[in-house]
Motif scaffolding. Structure first.
Motif, PDB file in Angstrom:
ATOM      1  N   VAL A 292       0.849  -1.200   0.000  1.00 55.18           N
ATOM      2  CA  VAL A 292       0.000   0.000   0.000  1.00 55.18           C
ATOM      3  C   VAL A 292       0.877   1.239   0.000  1.00 55.18           C
ATOM      4  CG1 VAL A 292      -2.073  -0.990   1.016  1.00 55.18           C
ATOM      5  CG2 VAL A 292      -0.210  -0.312   2.517  1.00 55.18           C
ATOM      6  N   ALA A 293       0.621   2.129  -0.953  1.00 56.27           N
ATOM      7  CA  ALA A 293       1.465   3.316  -1.102  1.00 56.27           C
ATOM      8  C   ALA A 293       1.390   4.229   0.111  1.00 56.27           C
ATOM      9  CB  ALA A 293       1.077   4.077  -2.364  1.00 56.27           C
ATOM     10  N   TRP A 294       0.267   4.171   0.858  1.00 59.19           N
ATOM     11  CA  TRP A 294       0.153   5.043   2.029  1.00 59.19           C
ATOM     12  C   TRP A 294       0.954   4.518   3.223  1.00 59.19           C
ATOM     13  CZ3 TRP A 294      -1.834   1.810   5.593  1.00 59.19           C
ATOM     14  CH2 TRP A 294      -2.742   0.839   5.182  1.00 59.19           C
ATOM     15  N   ALA A 295       1.768   3.501   3.026  1.00 59.58           N
ATOM     16  CA  ALA A 295       2.627   3.026   4.115  1.00 59.58           C
ATOM     17  C   ALA A 295       3.499   4.155   4.647  1.00 59.58           C
ATOM     18  CB  ALA A 295       3.504   1.875   3.626  1.00 59.58           C
ATOM     19  N   ARG A 296       3.857   5.117   3.798  1.00 59.47           N
ATOM     20  CA  ARG A 296       4.687   6.234   4.261  1.00 59.47           C
ATOM     21  C   ARG A 296       3.944   7.091   5.269  1.00 59.47           C
ATOM     22  NH1 ARG A 296       0.627   7.690   0.457  1.00 59.47           N
ATOM     23  NH2 ARG A 296       0.365   9.948   0.487  1.00 59.47           N
ATOM     24  N   ASP A 297       2.608   6.918   5.370  1.00 59.09           N
ATOM     25  CA  ASP A 297       1.753   7.789   6.176  1.00 59.09           C
ATOM     26  C   ASP A 297       1.189   7.075   7.401  1.00 59.09           C
ATOM     27  OD1 ASP A 297       0.669  10.280   6.530  1.00 59.09           O
ATOM     28  OD2 ASP A 297      -1.127   9.886   5.358  1.00 59.09           O
ATOM     29  N   VAL A 298       1.683   5.886   7.705  1.00 55.32           N
ATOM     30  CA  VAL A 298       1.096   5.084   8.772  1.00 55.32           C
ATOM     31  C   VAL A 298       1.194   5.779  10.129  1.00 55.32           C
ATOM     32  CG1 VAL A 298       1.433   2.971  10.130  1.00 55.32           C
ATOM     33  CG2 VAL A 298       1.291   2.858   7.640  1.00 55.32           C
TER      34      VAL A 298
END
Length: 612
Positions: A310-316
């Protein structure tokens, strides 16, 4: 949201019943076919599940909706064939799966937006379906598919529909979001289309009325039952509209949350404060720039229980902080405004769709766009007049994976911006992805809609639906809802004539028209959009060491998909700052592989190609 909720569907056969016995049905929630054999099993107590029976008809609706068991029983009373189930449960607001058994035949679907999906596999020779590919992979002890993992490094992504339903797991296949799964009495499997994109032919005012009605019902499914719900209040029109809709329902207390960005030119905060002043009965939380976790925080040790990267892993770290804060104020569900940009900002590809029917108007609007994007007249005219089909586009995409990207406007006039591989992808990874795309083109798949603009929007909507599904798997605490991905909202928004929804000088006219009378007009007059690129760059600058640490012993490199030295050099020279999507896809893939390898049921990372 119940983190351990899962379920699977079984056909009405003796082999399926024997499989259920081996899985230990006595320890699971269970619904049965009229024959008495297991039909639906898993763990869902306390979740949003509505079931009803009428004769030999059994129907379960799993997810967010306002149906009661009695209302569902009334709807299915006249069903005599599985083909009638779609109409019986049609036009019910929300986001949910529908699973039915009628005289031993099974019919099941997710949502057209992909917020709810179905996956299939054969377990010990028995066809089985589930809402998560990882559930089926666990039954099969299946490992990741190297070719599909390589394909997840490219940006922008392609739809799973174009790729023939292949998933990140070997031997597990995705059902098209717009198709229903059908099992005959003998277990034979097929799919049937249950959803079609609307014809974009409604005038702005009529379409706005439909969008308004659909959004009111969608948010009502979130606030029904009282308690407290929360919502993002960034200041953008999409999230702001959801906050006013939730407040207007009055059935649940409302908590809003805004985190401050670092870009001084971002005027979201100004518009958010105006919204707060108009919502005096809600509780409003503001997380300051100093309190807001950085993007990429903690990626070096991050593990996510998602079925795919998931590309939003940077935003976890940021999202976890949001959920902890709203949960402390009693929130049971958190509303996100994702999907609004895609639905209410027409793709430039609508000019390609309409150039032959409205040539003068299209050329005038194209002139404005090409000045904004600094595109020459000849190149713009060639792109907008191109009539190439989707198959040809796929072949070209396979050929150009490492070519310099075209001007962004030219890509947006096509079926979608052409995908590219990152500079740190290995030649083997590039060849694997090219083979995947060529194989897809050889099958001559149909696009997601006949019009390029609707195809593009549906691709983005399904990315959003997929994201919200994974977020609900990954995070504890309040569940997420993304009303703009509810099927009724998507269909209403796509029904507008794009030339009326994309009027130069007006910002999201379809949404502002729909929200007139709900959101104060002073807020609806906003014509700007907040940007968060500065947050990305600061996060990468501060957390570069954690990203580099993630690359130590990289499993993507071990699989032969990335060259970590090239990526390290790019990070040290700030190259990813100009291509953030590539970095985010790579980080997501590495985190996912490590999560798979170190999860409760580890999978091998000695990857092999997918089964065909």
């Amino acid at each position: 949201m119940l983190m351990d909720m899962w379920w699977m569907i079984l056909p009405d056969t003796e082999a399926a019943a024997a499989l259920a016995d081996r899985l230990g049905v006595r320890d699971l929630d269970l619904l049965r076919h009229a024959s008495g054999r297991p039909w639906l099993l898993g763990r869902w107590r306390g979740a949003e599940v509505v079931t009803a029976e009428a004769g030999d008809v059994r129907v379960a609706v799993l997810g967010r909706c306002l149906l009661t068991a009695e209302a569902l029983r009334t709807r299915i009373a006249r069903v005599r064939d599985v083909r009638e189930v779609a109409d019986a449960v049609g036009r019910v607001a929300g986001s949910y799966h529908v699973v039915a058994t009628v005289g031993g035949r099974v019919w099941a679907r997710g949502t057209a937006s992909a917020a709810c999906r179905l996956f299939t596999a054969r377990v010990e020779g028995v066809p089985v379906a589930a809402p998560g590919a990882d559930v089926l992979a666990g039954l099969l002890d299946s490992g990741p598919d190297q070719e599909m993992l390589a394909a997840r490094l490219m940006d922008p992504p392609l739809s799973s529909t174009a790729l023939g339903g292949r998933t990140l797991w070997r031997q597990v296949w995705a059902v098209r979001p717009d198709e229903a799964l059908v099992w005959e009495r003998n277990g034979a499997q097929r799919t049937v289309r249950w959803w079609h994109p609307p014809e974009p032919g409604l005038g702005l005012r009529t379409a706005a009325e439909e969008v308004r009605a659909a959004l009111v019902e969608a948010v009502a499914t979130c606030t029904a039952g009282g308690g407290t719900v929360s919502a993002d209040l960034s200041g953008g029109l999409d999230s702001t509209s959801l906050c006013f809709l939730a407040a207007a329902r009055g059935e649940a207390g409302l908590v809003t949350l805004r985190w401050e960005g670092v870009d001084a030119q971002n005027d979201d905060a100004f518009w958010a404060r105006r919204a707060v002043a108009a919502l005096p009965d809600a509780t409003h939380l503001v997380v300051t720039e100093r309190e807001t976790p950085d993007w990429f925080a903690g990626v070096d040790g991050m593990r996510l229980a998602t079925e795919e990267p998931v590309a939003w892993a940077r935003d976890v770290a940021k999202q976890s902080d949001v959920l902890e804060r709203v949960a402390a104020h009693g929130s049971r569900l958190h509303l996100c405004g994702g999907g609004g940009d895609e639905l209410f900002t027409p793709s430039p590809a609508h000019l390609t769709d309409l150039v032959w029917s409205h040539p003068m108007l299209v050329l005038r609007r194209l002139r404005l766009l090409r000045f904004d994007w600094r595109v020459g007249r000849t190149a713009a005219l060639r792109a907008v007049c191109d009539r190439g089909g989707y198959q040809r586009w796929l072949y070209r995409a396979a050929r150009d994976l490492v070519s310099p990207p075209p001007n962004p406007l030219l890509g947006r006039l096509d079926w979608q911006p052409p995908p590219r591989m990152p500079a740190w992808a290995t030649p083997e990874a590039v060849r694997a992805v090219a083979a995947v795309l060529k194989e897809a083109a050889d099958r001559c798949p149909e696009p997601l809609a006949p019009q390029r603009s609707l195809h593009t929007v549906l691709l983005q909507v399904r990315e959003g639906g997929n994201a919200i599904r994974q977020m609900n798997k990954a995070f504890p605490g309040p569940g997420y809802a993304m009303p703009y991905t509810d099927d009724a909202v998507v269909a209403a928004a796509l029904s507008v004539r794009p030339l009326e929804a994309g009027v130069p000088g007006r910002f999201k006219p379809l949404l502002t028209e729909a929200m007139d009378g709900i959101v104060p007009r002073a807020i609806l007059r906003r014509t700007s959009k907040g940007r968060y690129g500065a947050d990305f760059h600061r996060g990468l600058r501060r957390r570069r060491g954690e990203v580099l640490a993630l690359l130590d012993g990289s499993l993507l490199a071990e699989a032969g998909l990335i060259d970590t030295e090239r990526l390290r050099r790019a990070l040290h020279t700030h190259a990813p700052a100009s291509e953030p999507a590539f970095l985010m896809h790579t980080v997501a893939g590495e985190i996912w592989l490590r999560s798979v390898a170190q999860g409760p049921h580890p999978r091998t990372v000695q990857l092999t190609g997918g089964a065909r």
